[in-house]
Design a protein around this motif. Structure first.
Motif, PDB file in Angstrom:
ATOM      1  N   ALA A   1       0.852  -1.193   0.000  1.00  0.00           N
ATOM      2  CA  ALA A   1       0.000   0.000   0.000  1.00  0.00           C
ATOM      3  C   ALA A   1       0.885   1.240   0.000  1.00  0.00           C
ATOM      4  CB  ALA A   1      -0.929  -0.011   1.210  1.00  0.00           C
ATOM      5  N   PRO A   2       1.715   1.425  -1.018  1.00  0.00           N
ATOM      6  CA  PRO A   2       2.684   2.530  -1.016  1.00  0.00           C
ATOM      7  C   PRO A   2       2.036   3.903  -0.948  1.00  0.00           C
ATOM      8  CG  PRO A   2       2.511   1.530  -3.204  1.00  0.00           C
ATOM      9  CD  PRO A   2       1.768   0.638  -2.265  1.00  0.00           C
ATOM     10  N   GLU A   3       0.783   4.005  -1.398  1.00  0.00           N
ATOM     11  CA  GLU A   3       0.132   5.315  -1.385  1.00  0.00           C
ATOM     12  C   GLU A   3      -0.144   5.816   0.032  1.00  0.00           C
ATOM     13  OE1 GLU A   3      -3.230   2.228  -1.671  1.00  0.00           O
ATOM     14  OE2 GLU A   3      -1.135   2.482  -2.306  1.00  0.00           O
ATOM     15  N   PHE A   4      -0.005   4.928   1.049  1.00  0.00           N
ATOM     16  CA  PHE A   4      -0.228   5.329   2.436  1.00  0.00           C
ATOM     17  C   PHE A   4       1.075   5.585   3.191  1.00  0.00           C
ATOM     18  CE2 PHE A   4      -4.179   3.127   1.382  1.00  0.00           C
ATOM     19  CZ  PHE A   4      -5.124   4.013   1.883  1.00  0.00           C
ATOM     20  N   ILE A   5       2.222   5.371   2.559  1.00  0.00           N
ATOM     21  CA  ILE A   5       3.490   5.520   3.292  1.00  0.00           C
ATOM     22  C   ILE A   5       4.520   6.312   2.499  1.00  0.00           C
ATOM     23  CG2 ILE A   5       3.161   3.363   4.558  1.00  0.00           C
ATOM     24  CD1 ILE A   5       5.276   2.175   2.537  1.00  0.00           C
ATOM     25  N   ASP A   6       4.124   6.964   1.403  1.00  0.00           N
ATOM     26  CA  ASP A   6       5.098   7.617   0.541  1.00  0.00           C
ATOM     27  C   ASP A   6       5.519   8.999   1.035  1.00  0.00           C
ATOM     28  OD1 ASP A   6       2.755   8.917   0.021  1.00  0.00           O
ATOM     29  OD2 ASP A   6       2.688   8.446  -2.118  1.00  0.00           O
ATOM     30  N   SER A   7       5.140   9.360   2.251  1.00  0.00           N
ATOM     31  CA  SER A   7       5.609  10.595   2.877  1.00  0.00           C
ATOM     32  C   SER A   7       5.468  10.443   4.385  1.00  0.00           C
ATOM     33  CB  SER A   7       4.808  11.806   2.390  1.00  0.00           C
ATOM     34  OG  SER A   7       3.487  11.771   2.898  1.00  0.00           O
ATOM     35  N   GLU A   8       6.238  11.262   5.119  1.00  0.00           N
ATOM     36  CA  GLU A   8       6.146  11.224   6.583  1.00  0.00           C
ATOM     37  C   GLU A   8       4.737  11.603   7.040  1.00  0.00           C
ATOM     38  OE1 GLU A   8       8.500  10.212   8.506  1.00  0.00           O
ATOM     39  OE2 GLU A   8      10.267  10.239   7.225  1.00  0.00           O
ATOM     40  N   ALA A   9       4.128  12.553   6.330  1.00  0.00           N
ATOM     41  CA  ALA A   9       2.791  13.025   6.705  1.00  0.00           C
ATOM     42  C   ALA A   9       1.754  11.914   6.587  1.00  0.00           C
ATOM     43  CB  ALA A   9       2.395  14.211   5.832  1.00  0.00           C
ATOM     44  N   LYS A  10       1.995  10.919   5.711  1.00  0.00           N
ATOM     45  CA  LYS A  10       1.066   9.803   5.552  1.00  0.00           C
ATOM     46  C   LYS A  10       1.466   8.610   6.413  1.00  0.00           C
ATOM     47  CE  LYS A  10      -0.089  10.854   0.710  1.00  0.00           C
ATOM     48  NZ  LYS A  10      -0.071  10.326  -0.686  1.00  0.00           N
ATOM     49  N   ARG A  11       2.763   8.383   6.539  1.00  0.00           N
ATOM     50  CA  ARG A  11       3.237   7.190   7.237  1.00  0.00           C
ATOM     51  C   ARG A  11       2.888   7.200   8.720  1.00  0.00           C
ATOM     52  NH1 ARG A  11       7.142   3.777   5.151  1.00  0.00           N
ATOM     53  NH2 ARG A  11       8.031   2.271   6.615  1.00  0.00           N
ATOM     54  N   ILE A  12       3.051   8.360   9.357  1.00  0.00           N
ATOM     55  CA  ILE A  12       2.780   8.434  10.797  1.00  0.00           C
ATOM     56  C   ILE A  12       1.307   8.144  11.117  1.00  0.00           C
ATOM     57  CG2 ILE A  12       2.738   9.986  12.795  1.00  0.00           C
ATOM     58  CD1 ILE A  12       5.281  11.280  11.709  1.00  0.00           C
TER      59      ILE A  12
END
Length: 255
Positions: free
Chosen positions: A189-200
């Motif tokens: 699910a890379p679309e949910f972790i491709d930035s710090e703002a999404k990963r956290i």
């Protein structure tokens, strides 16, 4: 004739009797020293330039230049025979990609090198696929990856893993165990972790209620900072729970 020899001898004797040149003055000595330093500086700069050129030549080919198959094999690239789980196929491709980047392998050689690492059932599959193409066709690396993924990482399986990621919660897992499971499934699910703002927030969503109570308003900017704070909080919670248990046991023993 004798007169000529005599006169020549006389002239020669006169030259020998000339006074020596005067010694150099301090100004002359300083000028000679400055000139010597200038010549030495020029020589040192020339030597440094030659050494730099030699280092550049020894650093190897420029990006996207040819590296032979032996150099590739010297990096011990992994063999792929079959995948018990689709992530293994993805990891194999990623490992090869890293090695290609390290060696600066030419684009048209990547598929050839990768195909030599297929053995067993994977090797048989590749031979069958290769036989469906014209004999001398050039297979690009992108084409190899797409074909490999369509066989070993089918979209249906990707959807299942994606759904597992969306449903992942910490539950009774420790934070470390939850982090491992999160990283394991997040690649689907890379679309949910491709930035710090999404990963956290994606990670925070599955935290246990106890950790969420203290970490819900955490203001960490990076994912690593958030994990560090969460591990500290988990340890504090464990220490507090252990102290309460000890106190309870003590009170029961006294009564």
């Amino acid at each position: 004739m004798s007169r000529n020899l005599h006169s020549g001898h006389a002239r020669g004797s006169g030259d020998d009797d000339l006074p020596p040149p005067p010694p150099p003055t301090p100004s002359d000595l300083l000028a000679m020293l400055v000139e010597g330093q200038r010549v030495l500086g020029d020589a040192m700069r020339t030597l440094a330039q030659h050494q730099a050129q030699g280092r550049n030549q020894r650093q190897g080919p420029e990006p996207n230049q040819f590296s032979d198959f032996k150099e590739f094999q010297d990096t011990k690239p992994p063999i792929f025979k079959e995948a018990e789980e689709s992530l293994q196929a993805e990891e194999w491709l990623n490992t090869l990609e890293h090695k290609f980047r390290l060696l600066r392998v030419m684009e048209q050689m990547k598929a050839e090198y990768a195909s030599h690492q297929l053995q067993g059932l994977a090797g048989i599959w590749w031979c069958h696929y290769r036989s469906t193409l014209p004999e001398n066709v050039q297979i690009t690396w992108n084409q190899f990856q797409e074909t490999f993924k369509s066989h070993y990482i089918p979209p249906g399986l990707m959807a299942i893993k994606h759904n597992e990621f969306m449903k992942l919660v910490q539950g009774t897992k420790t934070l470390t165990e939850y982090l491992y499971a999160f990283n394991h499934l997040a690649r689907y699910a890379p679309e949910f972790i491709d930035s710090e703002a999404k990963r956290i927030p994606s990670f925070k969503r599955g935290l246990s209620p106890k950790l969420m109570k203290s970490m819900g308003n955490n203001k960490s900017v990076t994912f690593n900072e958030f994990i560090s704070d969460a591990l500290t909080q988990e340890n504090n919670n464990n220490v507090y729970a252990a102290s309460k248990n000890c106190k309870r046991v003590f009170e029961v023993g006294v009564s």
